[in-house]
Write an enzyme that holds these catalytic residues in place. Structure first.
Site, PDB file in Angstrom:
ATOM      1  N   GLU A 231     -42.908 -40.767 -61.728  1.00 15.93           N
ATOM      2  CA  GLU A 231     -43.763 -40.314 -60.641  1.00 15.93           C
ATOM      3  C   GLU A 231     -44.536 -39.082 -61.098  1.00 15.93           C
ATOM      4  O   GLU A 231     -43.958 -38.166 -61.692  1.00 15.93           O
ATOM      5  CB  GLU A 231     -42.932 -39.936 -59.404  1.00 15.93           C
TER       6      GLU A 231
ATOM      7  N   ASP B  93     -50.359 -43.592 -58.654  1.00 18.29           N
ATOM      8  CA  ASP B  93     -50.377 -42.481 -59.603  1.00 18.29           C
ATOM      9  C   ASP B  93     -50.560 -42.987 -61.029  1.00 18.29           C
ATOM     10  O   ASP B  93     -51.034 -42.260 -61.897  1.00 18.29           O
ATOM     11  CB  ASP B  93     -49.110 -41.629 -59.478  1.00 18.29           C
TER      12      ASP B  93
ATOM     13  N   SER C 153     -32.041 -35.509 -55.399  1.00 21.51           N
ATOM     14  CA  SER C 153     -30.758 -35.034 -55.909  1.00 21.51           C
ATOM     15  C   SER C 153     -30.893 -33.596 -56.420  1.00 21.51           C
ATOM     16  O   SER C 153     -31.981 -33.161 -56.792  1.00 21.51           O
ATOM     17  CB  SER C 153     -30.276 -35.952 -57.037  1.00 21.51           C
TER      18      SER C 153
ATOM     19  N   CYS D 195     -39.808 -47.523 -62.934  1.00 21.28           N
ATOM     20  CA  CYS D 195     -39.895 -48.841 -63.539  1.00 21.28           C
ATOM     21  C   CYS D 195     -39.123 -48.857 -64.845  1.00 21.28           C
ATOM     22  O   CYS D 195     -38.423 -47.908 -65.188  1.00 21.28           O
ATOM     23  CB  CYS D 195     -41.358 -49.197 -63.802  1.00 21.28           C
TER      24      CYS D 195
END
Length: 608
Positions: free
Chosen positions: A82, A105, A381, A2
């Site tokens: 996260e 979370d 990644s 976010c």
């Protein structure tokens, strides 16, 4: 993932219409980081804004999120990132009596602070495994906490004011408030022209970053920061086979945690060891066929010119790995005209939000992410593997290792293009040396038998420098260019448990097979084609099309002929023209063009 922002003013009620408009403006700048939802919370001296990219608990994870006590908000949280161990933490908190209203979370982080962080916030944040940046307001203590993850994967900036602070995921959120001025002084210019990150001095005067692994506490009495994590000497005692097994265990656990998402997920695949090993583990543990994406350029493989940084093209290795693993693979093939498109370059600058660029490498990454976002919301990644396992050629070059400075090349822009008087005033070599001395002072001492080996001691310093002063630049680039398109990029090699463990291993272990990244290669060799296991590192690809270089030189020539250009007072025109005669200097051509666009688009005032 976010975007967050906010405003604390202990001498003002921020519920006024003017203050609400300012918060709305700040929050709006984060819209592309969080295209799915918007929320604000205002109460007296505090105003918090949030834009949401929904990844976990699509319906229930709205923010700002509050923890209620006696019918009133006790804690208010705006969070981005996260927390990968949130399920385990949720079970522990439930056993302690907590009842949850959502499956997100975010709520776990909120309740963790109520349970473990009431006396010391470090006790709560130390429980979290993940990438995050968040702001927590305590209504009883009238205290704001700004908290950033251990490696600095997620950005968080703040701007002290006379009676409080402004903060945001990116500078643009802070600059949307009338209290913040887009000004650059000599320190800001030094930061701009150096490749070394400095949390204490951003390019904007008065603006700072929350340091990785730190908490910034804001009260009426002022602003203080504290550390909750840093790299330490672990006194590594495992032998090489045990170390290899432990690396594999940590990678498997990390990948499984980072596959959790309620939206489509993919991997970024370059055909190198890092991304291939990551993709192989993701394919092994995913319940669905893994999607993978790679960037390529028109005619790149057929006309490839090898160099020291890029000895082989990615394309053939990407195809081999995708076939070997059975991924649902897509190549995103770009042209020089796409990379030089003014709209793309402007979007890239706006995404970066600072006058830093890797030129076509940034444009191509932006376009890659734009294409991926049509299919996936989360991408894994391979960032940090080179810094962690010793993948760069600089780790193995005695000249760089023995130099009494940062162990990677630093371009001398002062000699090549700056106005001589300005160059003398900035003293960039002195600035760089001061940064290096400060960085060295942060390196934990080596203990145990290896401490008697001068080379092991120096490599401990080198590894620390790469993780703390090279890696943040890469993480920042990846975050900005992905979040500009509402794409969450996760970086499994930044799991702090893996970083702590590998950092603590002797350098001799990291090169035990006589090559770079020995531990990672040994830990994942059974997952990959032999050609990839043996492949020499090749850096992120850049366009080799002469059309792109020609277009770049044309734009730079036009800039040097414009005496009214914002960047003109900083340059020696004659020295700058010399940059046009070699492709080796085009990186600085890109930097100067970006600085010009930045000064103009952000209306930055220079006070040098």
């Amino acid at each position: 993932m976010c975007g967050i922002c906010g405003w604390i003013d202990f001498d003002r009620d921020l519920g006024s219409p003017d203050a609400r408009r300012e918060l709305a403006d700040m929050t709006a700048t984060m819209a592309y980081r969080g295209p799915d939802d918007e929320g604000t919370w205002i109460d007296g001296p505090v105003a918090l804004g949030h834009r949401r990219l929904a990844i976990i608990d699509i319906q229930g994870g709205r923010q700002p999120m509050t923890h209620q006590e006696d019918g009133r908000p006790a804690l208010v949280l705006v969070y981005t990132g996260e927390t990968y161990n949130y399920r385990e933490l949720r079970q522990r908190l439930a056993a302690l009596g907590h009842r949850f209203d959502t499956s997100s979370d975010t709520e776990v982080v909120l309740r963790a602070h109520r349970e473990w962080g009431h006396r010391d916030p470090r006790s709560a944040v130390s429980e979290l495994n993940g990438m995050f940046a968040y702001a927590l307001w305590d209504t009883a203590k009238r205290e704001l906490l700004l908290i950033r993850d251990r490696l600095g994967i997620k950005p968080l900036y703040y701007y002290p004011t006379q009676h409080g602070v402004l903060f945001g995921s990116e500078p643009k959120a802070i600059l949307a408030n009338s209290l913040a001025e887009p000004a650059m002084d000599a320190d800001g210019l030094r930061r701009t022209l150096s490749s070394i990150p400095d949390s204490d001095s951003t390019v904007f005067r008065g603006m700072r970053e929350v340091r990785p692994g730190h908490i910034v506490r804001v009260t009426r009495d002022g602003i203080k920061q504290m550390s909750y994590w840093h790299l330490t000497d672990s006194g590594h005692t495992d032998d090489v086979p045990t170390t290899v097994r432990r690396v594999r265990e940590l990678l498997e656990d990390t990948i499984q945690r980072q596959l959790i998402a309620d939206v489509p997920l993919c991997t970024l695949l370059s055909g190198g060891l890092d991304s291939s090993a990551m993709t192989a583990l993701a394919a092994r543990f995913s319940d669905e066929r893994i999607r993978s994406f790679a960037v390529d350029f028109v005619g790149y493989t057929d006309n490839f010119i090898p160099g020291s940084w890029r000895p082989t093209p990615d394309g053939p290795y990407v195809q081999e790995v995708a076939k070997y693993l059975g991924t649902d693979h897509t190549d995103i093939t770009l042209s020089a005209h796409e990379l030089m498109d003014p709209g793309v370059r402007a979007a890239t600058l706006h995404a970066r939000d600072l006058p830093f660029t890797w030129g076509d490498a940034d444009s191509s990454l932006y376009l890659l992410f734009r294409a991926i976002r049509q299919h996936s919301t989360v991408a894994l990644s391979g960032e940090a593997a080179d810094e962690l396992f010793g993948g760069y050629s600089w780790f193995h070059d005695p000249a760089h290792i023995q130099a009494d400075t940062f162990p990677w090349p630093e371009w001398d822009i002062t000699r090549q293009s700056l106005d001589p008087g300005l160059a003398e005033k900035l003293d960039l070599p002195g600035y760089l040396d001061a940064q290096y001395r400060r960085a060295l002072a942060q390196v934990p001492a080596l203990t145990g038998p290896a401490s008697a080996d001068p080379h092991e001691r120096r490599m401990r310093e080198v590894c620390h420098l790469f993780l703390t002063h090279q890696l943040p630049t890469l993480l920042d680039r990846k975050d900005r260019l992905s979040m500009a398109l509402g794409l969450e990029v996760r970086v499994p090699f930044c799991d702090h448990r893996l970083v702590e463990y590998v950092f603590g291993t002797p350098w001799a272990y990291k090169t035990f097979d006589g090559r770079e990244k020995s531990l990672l290669r040994a830990a994942t060799a059974d997952l990959l084609p032999l050609s990839v296991v043996q492949r020499v590192k090749s850096a992120y690809p850049v366009v080799q099309d002469p059309t792109y270089h020609r277009m770049l030189r044309m734009r730079f020539t036009a800039l040097l002929n414009d005496r009214n250009a914002a960047v003109a007072p900083l340059l020696s025109v004659d020295k700058s023209r010399a940059l046009l005669h070699s492709t080796d200097n085009l990186e600085w051509v890109e930097r100067i063009l970006t600085l010009q666009d930045f000064l103009t688009d952000y209306n930055v005032s220079l006070t040098i």
